[in-house]
Design a protein around this motif. Structure first.
Motif, mmCIF file in Angstrom:
data_model
loop_
_atom_site.group_PDB
_atom_site.id
_atom_site.type_symbol
_atom_site.label_atom_id
_atom_site.label_comp_id
_atom_site.label_asym_id
_atom_site.label_seq_id
_atom_site.Cartn_x
_atom_site.Cartn_y
_atom_site.Cartn_z
ATOM 1 N N MET A 1 0.808 -1.350 -0.059
ATOM 2 C CA MET A 1 -0.049 0.038 -0.005
ATOM 3 C C MET A 1 0.978 1.219 -0.209
ATOM 4 O O MET A 1 2.088 1.147 0.644
ATOM 5 N N ARG A 2 0.603 2.086 -0.717
ATOM 6 C CA ARG A 2 1.285 3.586 -0.893
ATOM 7 C C ARG A 2 0.300 4.761 -0.300
ATOM 8 O O ARG A 2 -0.836 4.698 -0.447
ATOM 9 N N PHE A 3 0.882 5.438 0.364
ATOM 10 C CA PHE A 3 0.266 6.906 0.811
ATOM 11 C C PHE A 3 1.408 7.799 1.142
ATOM 12 O O PHE A 3 2.628 7.614 1.106
ATOM 13 N N ASP A 4 0.959 8.953 1.217
ATOM 14 C CA ASP A 4 1.533 10.264 1.240
ATOM 15 C C ASP A 4 1.138 10.968 2.673
ATOM 16 O O ASP A 4 0.174 10.768 3.246
ATOM 17 N N LEU A 58 4.676 -2.769 3.123
ATOM 18 C CA LEU A 58 4.523 -4.154 2.553
ATOM 19 C C LEU A 58 3.947 -5.279 3.706
ATOM 20 O O LEU A 58 4.408 -5.215 4.735
ATOM 21 N N LEU A 59 3.027 -6.020 3.197
ATOM 22 C CA LEU A 59 2.426 -7.075 4.163
ATOM 23 C C LEU A 59 2.360 -8.436 3.441
ATOM 24 O O LEU A 59 2.330 -8.511 2.288
ATOM 25 N N ASP A 60 2.257 -9.319 4.197
ATOM 26 C CA ASP A 60 2.479 -10.814 3.652
ATOM 27 C C ASP A 60 1.187 -11.257 3.264
ATOM 28 O O ASP A 60 -0.008 -11.353 4.296
ATOM 29 N N GLY A 61 1.045 -11.335 2.066
ATOM 30 C CA GLY A 61 -0.326 -11.611 1.403
ATOM 31 C C GLY A 61 -0.830 -13.109 1.932
ATOM 32 O O GLY A 61 -2.316 -13.380 1.873
ATOM 33 N N GLN A 62 -0.259 -13.799 2.397
ATOM 34 C CA GLN A 62 -0.738 -15.163 2.987
ATOM 35 C C GLN A 62 -1.558 -15.025 4.440
ATOM 36 O O GLN A 62 -2.273 -15.927 4.702
ATOM 37 N N ASN A 85 -0.849 14.945 8.063
ATOM 38 C CA ASN A 85 -2.167 14.857 7.204
ATOM 39 C C ASN A 85 -1.778 13.488 6.409
ATOM 40 O O ASN A 85 -0.541 13.512 5.912
ATOM 41 N N ILE A 86 -2.518 12.659 5.973
ATOM 42 C CA ILE A 86 -2.521 11.506 5.263
ATOM 43 C C ILE A 86 -3.484 11.476 3.964
ATOM 44 O O ILE A 86 -4.504 11.839 4.158
ATOM 45 N N HIS A 87 -2.700 11.143 2.837
ATOM 46 C CA HIS A 87 -3.493 10.891 1.673
ATOM 47 C C HIS A 87 -3.158 9.780 1.038
ATOM 48 O O HIS A 87 -1.968 9.387 0.870
ATOM 49 N N PHE A 88 -4.283 9.264 0.307
ATOM 50 C CA PHE A 88 -4.110 7.906 -0.120
ATOM 51 C C PHE A 88 -4.368 8.251 -1.802
ATOM 52 O O PHE A 88 -5.287 8.509 -2.196
ATOM 53 N N PRO A 89 -3.296 7.940 -2.589
ATOM 54 C CA PRO A 89 -3.405 8.170 -4.015
ATOM 55 C C PRO A 89 -4.538 7.331 -4.509
ATOM 56 O O PRO A 89 -4.513 5.941 -4.064
ATOM 57 N N GLU A 90 -5.000 7.407 -5.717
ATOM 58 C CA GLU A 90 -5.801 6.534 -6.622
ATOM 59 C C GLU A 90 -4.918 5.185 -6.787
ATOM 60 O O GLU A 90 -3.792 5.417 -6.935
ATOM 61 N N ASN A 91 -5.574 4.063 -6.771
ATOM 62 C CA ASN A 91 -4.827 2.672 -6.850
ATOM 63 C C ASN A 91 -3.839 2.595 -6.055
ATOM 64 O O ASN A 91 -2.464 2.223 -6.557
ATOM 65 N N CYS A 92 -3.836 2.654 -4.860
ATOM 66 C CA CYS A 92 -2.476 2.615 -3.857
ATOM 67 C C CYS A 92 -2.345 1.352 -3.328
ATOM 68 O O CYS A 92 -1.194 1.302 -2.641
ATOM 69 N N THR A 93 -2.957 0.299 -3.656
ATOM 70 C CA THR A 93 -2.502 -0.961 -3.117
ATOM 71 C C THR A 93 -2.268 -1.885 -4.460
ATOM 72 O O THR A 93 -2.943 -1.882 -5.582
ATOM 73 N N TYR A 94 -1.520 -2.771 -4.128
ATOM 74 C CA TYR A 94 -1.045 -3.848 -5.101
ATOM 75 C C TYR A 94 -0.852 -5.232 -4.394
ATOM 76 O O TYR A 94 -0.394 -5.257 -3.258
ATOM 77 N N MET A 95 -1.221 -6.126 -5.434
ATOM 78 C CA MET A 95 -1.076 -7.639 -4.698
ATOM 79 C C MET A 95 0.136 -8.281 -5.683
ATOM 80 O O MET A 95 -0.071 -8.173 -6.902
#
Length: 139
Positions: A1-4, A58-62, A85-95
């Motif tokens: 996950m990505r955030f600012d 980064l998290l363990d997908g298992q 302040n925290i901002h989550f950009p569009e499409n901020c998670t990846y598997m």
């Protein structure tokens, strides 16, 4: 996950982002009984006296089936840690899927934005410009 993360009052050190990292990792590691990783890059351009951070977790997908808990923790941290302040950009998670080169490439491409040199030129000389923990992986 990505955030600012942006700070309302920039300090010449990274204590605030360290508090955020510690809080989120402690909660995630305990909740999932797993080792999460947190990385950040500090940016502060010439025309602004405020710094901001581009962060990723980064998290363990298992062990993790959804990013909901991570979003929730980041928003809770926003309330607990003054001055952020925290901002989550569009499409901020990846598997990232095992043996899937395209999923690895997509995540790396998204994180490659963090290594650009522009907007890092005004970081204080004695403040670290990036952080990423090192985990010993099982052989």
């Amino acid at each position: 996950m990505r955030f600012d993360v942006s700070l309302y009052d920039s300090l010449p050190n990274n204590n605030t982002i360290s508090k955020l990292r510690s809080y989120i990792l402690k909660q995630l590691n305990s909740h999932y009984n797993s080792k999460a990783e947190f990385g950040w890059v500090r940016e502060q351009n010439r025309h602004d006296d405020k710094c901001h951070y581009h962060c990723f977790i980064l998290l363990d997908g298992q062990k993790v089936r959804s990013s909901y808990r991570t979003f929730d923790l980041a928003l809770k941290a926003k309330e607990l840690i003054i001055d952020i302040n925290i901002h989550f950009p569009e499409n901020c998670t990846y598997m990232i899927l095992p043996n899937s080169l395209s999923s690895i490439q997509a995540a790396l491409y998204r994180l490659s934005y963090l290594v650009k040199n522009v907007t890092k030129e005004n970081n204080p000389a004695f403040a670290k410009g990036h952080y990423f923990g090192r985990t010993k992986h099982k052989a």
